[in-house]
Design an enzyme around this catalytic site. Sequence first.
Site, PDB file in Angstrom:
ATOM      1  N   SER A  30     -42.247 -59.028  -9.215  1.00  0.00           N
ATOM      2  CA  SER A  30     -41.024 -58.469  -9.143  1.00  0.00           C
ATOM      3  C   SER A  30     -41.296 -56.998  -8.420  1.00  0.00           C
ATOM      4  O   SER A  30     -40.216 -56.295  -8.369  1.00  0.00           O
ATOM      5  CB  SER A  30     -40.484 -58.133 -10.533  1.00  0.00           C
ATOM      6  OG  SER A  30     -41.266 -57.444 -11.517  1.00  0.00           O
ATOM      7  N   THR A 162       7.760 -55.081  -5.915  1.00  0.00           N
ATOM      8  CA  THR A 162       7.539 -56.140  -6.794  1.00  0.00           C
ATOM      9  C   THR A 162       7.350 -57.291  -6.125  1.00  0.00           C
ATOM     10  O   THR A 162       8.453 -57.598  -5.362  1.00  0.00           O
ATOM     11  CB  THR A 162       8.035 -56.290  -8.206  1.00  0.00           C
ATOM     12  OG1 THR A 162       9.736 -56.584  -7.862  1.00  0.00           O
ATOM     13  CG2 THR A 162       8.310 -54.820  -8.983  1.00  0.00           C
ATOM     14  N   HIS A 163       6.666 -58.193  -6.454  1.00  0.00           N
ATOM     15  CA  HIS A 163       6.511 -59.742  -5.627  1.00  0.00           C
ATOM     16  C   HIS A 163       6.366 -59.258  -4.378  1.00  0.00           C
ATOM     17  O   HIS A 163       7.087 -60.106  -3.301  1.00  0.00           O
ATOM     18  CB  HIS A 163       7.748 -60.654  -6.116  1.00  0.00           C
ATOM     19  CG  HIS A 163       7.904 -60.546  -7.510  1.00  0.00           C
ATOM     20  ND1 HIS A 163       7.327 -61.506  -8.174  1.00  0.00           N
ATOM     21  CD2 HIS A 163       8.943 -59.931  -8.204  1.00  0.00           C
ATOM     22  CE1 HIS A 163       7.769 -61.193  -9.353  1.00  0.00           C
ATOM     23  NE2 HIS A 163       8.774 -60.354  -9.601  1.00  0.00           N
ATOM     24  N   SER A 284     -12.282 -53.408  18.519  1.00  0.00           N
ATOM     25  CA  SER A 284     -12.804 -54.618  18.559  1.00  0.00           C
ATOM     26  C   SER A 284     -13.463 -54.913  19.579  1.00  0.00           C
ATOM     27  O   SER A 284     -13.162 -54.005  20.740  1.00  0.00           O
ATOM     28  CB  SER A 284     -11.359 -55.547  18.679  1.00  0.00           C
ATOM     29  OG  SER A 284     -11.314 -56.696  19.259  1.00  0.00           O
ATOM     30  N   LYS A 290      -7.216 -52.389  19.242  1.00  0.00           N
ATOM     31  CA  LYS A 290      -7.360 -52.580  17.910  1.00  0.00           C
ATOM     32  C   LYS A 290      -7.986 -51.367  17.591  1.00  0.00           C
ATOM     33  O   LYS A 290      -8.795 -50.789  17.764  1.00  0.00           O
ATOM     34  CB  LYS A 290      -8.292 -53.682  17.447  1.00  0.00           C
ATOM     35  CG  LYS A 290      -7.496 -55.150  17.830  1.00  0.00           C
ATOM     36  CD  LYS A 290      -6.204 -55.144  17.075  1.00  0.00           C
ATOM     37  CE  LYS A 290      -6.247 -56.150  15.780  1.00  0.00           C
ATOM     38  NZ  LYS A 290      -7.097 -57.118  15.577  1.00  0.00           N
ATOM     39  N   ASN A 292      -9.341 -50.896  13.311  1.00  0.00           N
ATOM     40  CA  ASN A 292      -9.283 -51.821  12.238  1.00  0.00           C
ATOM     41  C   ASN A 292      -9.670 -50.974  11.026  1.00  0.00           C
ATOM     42  O   ASN A 292     -10.742 -50.301  11.397  1.00  0.00           O
ATOM     43  CB  ASN A 292     -10.054 -53.128  12.361  1.00  0.00           C
ATOM     44  CG  ASN A 292      -9.862 -53.980  13.548  1.00  0.00           C
ATOM     45  OD1 ASN A 292      -8.640 -54.153  13.719  1.00  0.00           O
ATOM     46  ND2 ASN A 292     -10.634 -54.775  14.332  1.00  0.00           N
ATOM     47  N   GLU A 297     -11.487 -53.059   3.971  1.00  0.00           N
ATOM     48  CA  GLU A 297     -11.740 -54.609   4.037  1.00  0.00           C
ATOM     49  C   GLU A 297     -12.925 -55.000   3.411  1.00  0.00           C
ATOM     50  O   GLU A 297     -13.149 -55.871   2.655  1.00  0.00           O
ATOM     51  CB  GLU A 297     -11.513 -55.006   5.366  1.00  0.00           C
ATOM     52  CG  GLU A 297     -10.058 -55.104   6.002  1.00  0.00           C
ATOM     53  CD  GLU A 297      -9.970 -55.657   7.460  1.00  0.00           C
ATOM     54  OE1 GLU A 297     -10.927 -56.374   7.982  1.00  0.00           O
ATOM     55  OE2 GLU A 297      -9.154 -55.122   7.966  1.00  0.00           O
ATOM     56  N   TYR A 324     -38.260 -61.557 -25.996  1.00  0.00           N
ATOM     57  CA  TYR A 324     -38.220 -61.390 -24.774  1.00  0.00           C
ATOM     58  C   TYR A 324     -38.694 -62.596 -23.857  1.00  0.00           C
ATOM     59  O   TYR A 324     -39.638 -63.274 -24.508  1.00  0.00           O
ATOM     60  CB  TYR A 324     -39.149 -60.246 -24.280  1.00  0.00           C
ATOM     61  CG  TYR A 324     -39.601 -60.186 -22.937  1.00  0.00           C
ATOM     62  CD1 TYR A 324     -38.640 -59.266 -21.867  1.00  0.00           C
ATOM     63  CD2 TYR A 324     -40.393 -60.859 -22.200  1.00  0.00           C
ATOM     64  CE1 TYR A 324     -38.768 -59.123 -20.615  1.00  0.00           C
ATOM     65  CE2 TYR A 324     -40.474 -60.677 -20.576  1.00  0.00           C
ATOM     66  CZ  TYR A 324     -39.482 -60.103 -19.947  1.00  0.00           C
ATOM     67  OH  TYR A 324     -39.620 -60.040 -18.538  1.00  0.00           O
ATOM     68  N   GLN A 329     -36.476 -60.818 -16.047  1.00  0.00           N
ATOM     69  CA  GLN A 329     -36.897 -60.046 -14.782  1.00  0.00           C
ATOM     70  C   GLN A 329     -35.688 -60.115 -13.879  1.00  0.00           C
ATOM     71  O   GLN A 329     -35.694 -59.322 -12.993  1.00  0.00           O
ATOM     72  CB  GLN A 329     -38.294 -60.817 -14.377  1.00  0.00           C
ATOM     73  CG  GLN A 329     -38.682 -59.977 -13.226  1.00  0.00           C
ATOM     74  CD  GLN A 329     -40.113 -60.307 -12.863  1.00  0.00           C
ATOM     75  OE1 GLN A 329     -40.936 -59.870 -13.892  1.00  0.00           O
ATOM     76  NE2 GLN A 329     -40.419 -61.227 -11.880  1.00  0.00           N
ATOM     77  N   LYS A 332     -32.733 -57.635 -12.589  1.00  0.00           N
ATOM     78  CA  LYS A 332     -32.769 -56.286 -11.941  1.00  0.00           C
ATOM     79  C   LYS A 332     -31.872 -56.280 -10.483  1.00  0.00           C
ATOM     80  O   LYS A 332     -31.307 -55.338 -10.178  1.00  0.00           O
ATOM     81  CB  LYS A 332     -34.240 -55.838 -11.714  1.00  0.00           C
ATOM     82  CG  LYS A 332     -35.042 -55.201 -13.015  1.00  0.00           C
ATOM     83  CD  LYS A 332     -36.204 -55.149 -12.950  1.00  0.00           C
ATOM     84  CE  LYS A 332     -37.004 -55.232 -14.008  1.00  0.00           C
ATOM     85  NZ  LYS A 332     -36.697 -56.466 -14.926  1.00  0.00           N
TER      86      LYS A 332
END
Length: 464
Positions: A30, A162-163, A284, A290, A292, A297, A324, A329, A332
Site C-alpha cells: 500500500s 417548483t417543477h 470549445s 462557446k 462553457n 459541470e 482487524y 487497507q 485509504k
Amino acid sequence: MTAQLSKKSEAWSARFSEPVSDLVKRYTASVFFDKRLADVDIQGSLAHAEMLAHQKIISQQDHEAIQRGMAQIRDEIASGKFEWLLDLEDVHLNIEKRLTELAGDAGKRLHTGRSRNDQVATDIRLYIRGAIDDIVGLLREFRLALLDLAEQHADTILPGFTHMQVAQPITFGHHMLAYVEMFSRDAERMLDCRKRVNRLPLGAAALAGTTFPIDRERVAKTLGFDDVCRNSLDAVSDRDFAIEFCAAAALVMTHISRMSEELVIWMSPRVGFIDIADRFCTGSSIMPQKKNPDVPELARGKTGRVNGHLIALLTLMKGQPLAYNKDNQEDKEPLFDAVDTVVDTLRIFADMARGITVKPEAMRAAALQGYATATDLADYLVKKGLPFRDAHEAVAHAVRTCVDRDCDLGDLKLDELRAFSTLIEQDVFDVLTLEGSVAARDHIGGTAPAQVRAAIARHRAALG
Ligand code: ARG
C-alpha cells in the site's frame, strides 16, 4: 511509481520458508498510496515513544535516538530523498526500517506495545481530523463569498421555481442563503463527525491490548485526542468514523452539485441570469462562440466519485469479522480521493463565487412571465374575506384569461380583474408587483429583502 521492487526478495520473517512472490508483493503493498500518511505516522510514533520512555518501557537514550531519527526522516521525505520500497509494504514499515538504519536498536524498540493495526487506525484518524479542519475552513470561506453575493442582491428579484416552472418571485439573496444554510449544516456535520474521529486507538495493539504498562491517556493528550477508544477489538477494526466522514463529504458534494446544476442553467444563453468569470470557463475546440461552465459541470460529475467512495467503504466494512482484517487497507484510496475532491472543489467554488456576475434585468424579465404573483392575488382575496379555495379558483380564471391574451396579471385593468371577483379594488396593484410580492413575505425564513439582510447578519455573526 516512486517506490521500486528491491532486487533481493526477502522473506517476511523467520516464519517464512520462501519469499513472497513479486505479484503478491505488488498486490498487498500500500506504500504507493499510504505514504501520504507519513507525517501523521511520525507524529503517532513520536507520541508513542514519548510515552514508552515516560513509562520506563524504553530508555531516555532510546527515546532521544528515535526523536533524532524521525527528524531526519521527516527531512528526507520533505526533500524527496526518502526511498520508498515496495518490499516494505506500507508507510509504517518503510519508516520503521529507515529509523532502524538511523537509530539502531532504538528504532527496533519503537514497536514495543504497538501493532500496525492500532498504528494505522491512529494514522487515519489523525489524517481525517486534519482533513475535517481544512474542509470546515473552506466551507467558511465559501459561505462568506456567498453571503457577499447575497448582500449585493438582497433586492434582486428572480422567479423561484417548483417543477422547473415559474412559481413565485424570490430575491437572489434569498436563493443564495438557501445554499448558505446547506453548507452551514455540512460544516456542523463535519464537526460532529470529528468528535467520534478524535479518539485514540493506539494501545489496542494487534487486537487485545498489550502486556506493557502503557499510558494511553498520555498518548491521547500528546496527539490532541479527546478520549481513547474503549475497546481494543473495536479500536483496530471499525472504520465507521471514515464512513461517517465520507457520508458528510458526499453531502457537501451533493449540495455543490445542486448548485452547479443551477449555475449551468442560469448561465445558459437562453436563461442568461448570470455570467461566470472567464477564468472559470473554457471554450470549445470547434465552436468559437462557446463559453462553457466547465467548473460547475465537472463538480457535478465529481459528486459521483465521492458518493461512490461512501458506498465502497460501507461495502468494505459489512462482511468483516472482528478484529482487524487486511480488507481495511482498501479504506485509504476512497478516503484520500474523497478528501482531495471535496477540498479542491470547495477551494475553487469559494473563488468562483466571487466571479459570478448577476444579471438583474434578465431575472426580472423572467419573473414577469409565468404569473409569478398569482398566489399573491389569491392571498389578497383571502384577506378580503374569500375562502382560500374560492380565491384559488378565481385567480385560476384570471390566469386563463391572461394566457389567452398573452399578458401578465398586472397588465389587466381594474374592471377586467373585477370580473373575477368584485372584492378586487385599486390596492390590488400593490400585491401584483414583484417588489410587493417579495416584501410581503416578511417573516423568519421568508424572501423579503429585510429578512435576507437579517439572515446575512446572523450568518456573519455565527462565522465570526
Ligand atoms: N497497511 C495496513 C493497512 O493499511 C497496515 C496494517 C497491517 N496490519 C497487518 N496486520 N497486516 O491497514
